[in-house]
Design a protein around this motif. Sequence first.
Motif, PDB file in Angstrom:
ATOM      1  N   GLU A 104       0.961  -1.228  -0.082  1.00 56.32           N
ATOM      2  CA  GLU A 104       0.016  -0.013  -0.003  1.00 56.32           C
ATOM      3  C   GLU A 104       0.751   1.433  -0.043  1.00 56.32           C
ATOM      4  O   GLU A 104       0.579   2.214  -0.484  1.00 56.32           O
ATOM      5  CB  GLU A 104      -0.863  -0.092   1.141  1.00 56.32           C
ATOM      6  N   VAL A 105       1.990   1.321   0.633  1.00 63.50           N
ATOM      7  CA  VAL A 105       2.849   2.291   0.603  1.00 63.50           C
ATOM      8  C   VAL A 105       3.513   2.811  -0.682  1.00 63.50           C
ATOM      9  O   VAL A 105       3.803   3.679  -1.099  1.00 63.50           O
ATOM     10  CB  VAL A 105       3.983   2.061   1.812  1.00 63.50           C
ATOM     11  N   LEU A 106       3.930   1.646  -1.377  1.00 66.54           N
ATOM     12  CA  LEU A 106       4.397   1.513  -2.662  1.00 66.54           C
ATOM     13  C   LEU A 106       3.596   2.220  -3.701  1.00 66.54           C
ATOM     14  O   LEU A 106       3.720   3.084  -4.228  1.00 66.54           O
ATOM     15  CB  LEU A 106       4.751   0.288  -3.295  1.00 66.54           C
ATOM     16  N   LEU A 107       2.210   1.729  -3.720  1.00 69.47           N
ATOM     17  CA  LEU A 107       1.093   2.382  -4.281  1.00 69.47           C
ATOM     18  C   LEU A 107       0.814   3.724  -4.035  1.00 69.47           C
ATOM     19  O   LEU A 107       0.530   4.673  -4.908  1.00 69.47           O
ATOM     20  CB  LEU A 107      -0.175   1.472  -4.307  1.00 69.47           C
ATOM     21  N   THR A 108       1.128   4.126  -2.855  1.00 70.60           N
ATOM     22  CA  THR A 108       0.584   5.704  -2.281  1.00 70.60           C
ATOM     23  C   THR A 108       1.957   6.297  -2.836  1.00 70.60           C
ATOM     24  O   THR A 108       1.631   7.343  -3.608  1.00 70.60           O
ATOM     25  CB  THR A 108       0.726   5.642  -0.922  1.00 70.60           C
ATOM     26  N   LEU A 109       2.917   5.923  -2.812  1.00 74.18           N
ATOM     27  CA  LEU A 109       4.062   6.846  -3.082  1.00 74.18           C
ATOM     28  C   LEU A 109       4.414   7.038  -4.531  1.00 74.18           C
ATOM     29  O   LEU A 109       4.911   7.729  -5.284  1.00 74.18           O
ATOM     30  CB  LEU A 109       5.473   6.234  -2.591  1.00 74.18           C
TER      31      LEU A 109
END
Length: 280
Positions: free
Chosen positions: A113-118
Motif C-alpha cells: 500500500e505504501v508503494l502504491l501510495t508513493l
Amino acid sequence: MPVHRQPPRSAGVTSHIWPSGGRHLWPSGGTSEARSHAHGHLVYAAGGVLAVHTERGTSIVPADRVAWTPAGFTHYHRAHGDTDMRIVFLPPSLTRLVPDHPAVFLASGLAREVLLTLTGPRNYDDAVPGYSPAARTRLLRVLVDELREAHEQPLHLPEPQDDRLQAIARRLYETPSDNSTLAELGKAIGAGSRTLSRLFRSELGMTFYEWRTQLRVYHALVLLDEGHDTTRTAYACGWANPSSFIAAFTGIIGTTPGRYRTSRPKAADGSSRDDPGPRG
C-alpha cells in the motif's frame, strides 16, 4: 541475460516520472534502455511480471514482490505481460538499511500500500493534492522498515561470467525444457561435469540443478501470467509431471501455481484495483 545487450526502448509506453519515482505502463515484451542511477531504487509490479536485469543477473518480480537495485548498477527492465511498473528512489540515509546488492523481497500488505501510495496520482495529477516532503519521508521510512523485516526471496538468478557457464546458460534460457544432465551439457561445450559443478558453486553460489530450477520457475511465472495452465507450464519448463512442478514452484514462490495464477491482479490498462490509472 547479460545487461550489455541494451534492448531498445519500446513504443507504446505510458510513463509518469518525477524526482523520487515513477510509473510506467509497459506492453508485454516492453524493455527500457540500459542505465544506472545515482540513487538506488525499488521496483514493484502492480500488474504483470517484471524482470530487472543487471550485470549480476536477473531479478524476477512477480505479484507482491519488490526488487531492489543499488545505486550505480547498470540495469534494464523488461515486462512480461502488460505490466504496471512502479519505481521508488531511496535517499542515501535509507539505502544503508538495505542490501548493497540486487535483491527481491516479499512485500507485506503495508509495504504494497505504501508503494502504491508513493507512486499514485498525487505525484502526477495536478487535480490531486501532493504529499509534503515530510509526509513522503515518513512513508519511505515505513516502507524500508517493512522490507527490513521481510526475507530476501530466491528470485535473483545470477548471471555466469565464465565462458563455459555462459554457453550453458544461453542454451537453457532458449530451451528451459532441456533436461540434459550437467555431464551431457559439458560434453557439448567441451568441459567436464566436475569442473562445471565447481564453477556453479564458486561463481554462482549454488548447484547447477538449483540454478536451473530457478531459471525454470522464472519462465513458469511468465507463462502463468500469459494465461497458461499448470500442466502446460510444467511440461514447457521441463518438469516430468505437474506434481514436481507444483512442489518446486511452491518452494520458491511460497504458493502453488494455481493459486498464483488466480490471484494475479488483472486490469485492462494494467492499473491496480485501488489506484486510478494515469490521465490520458
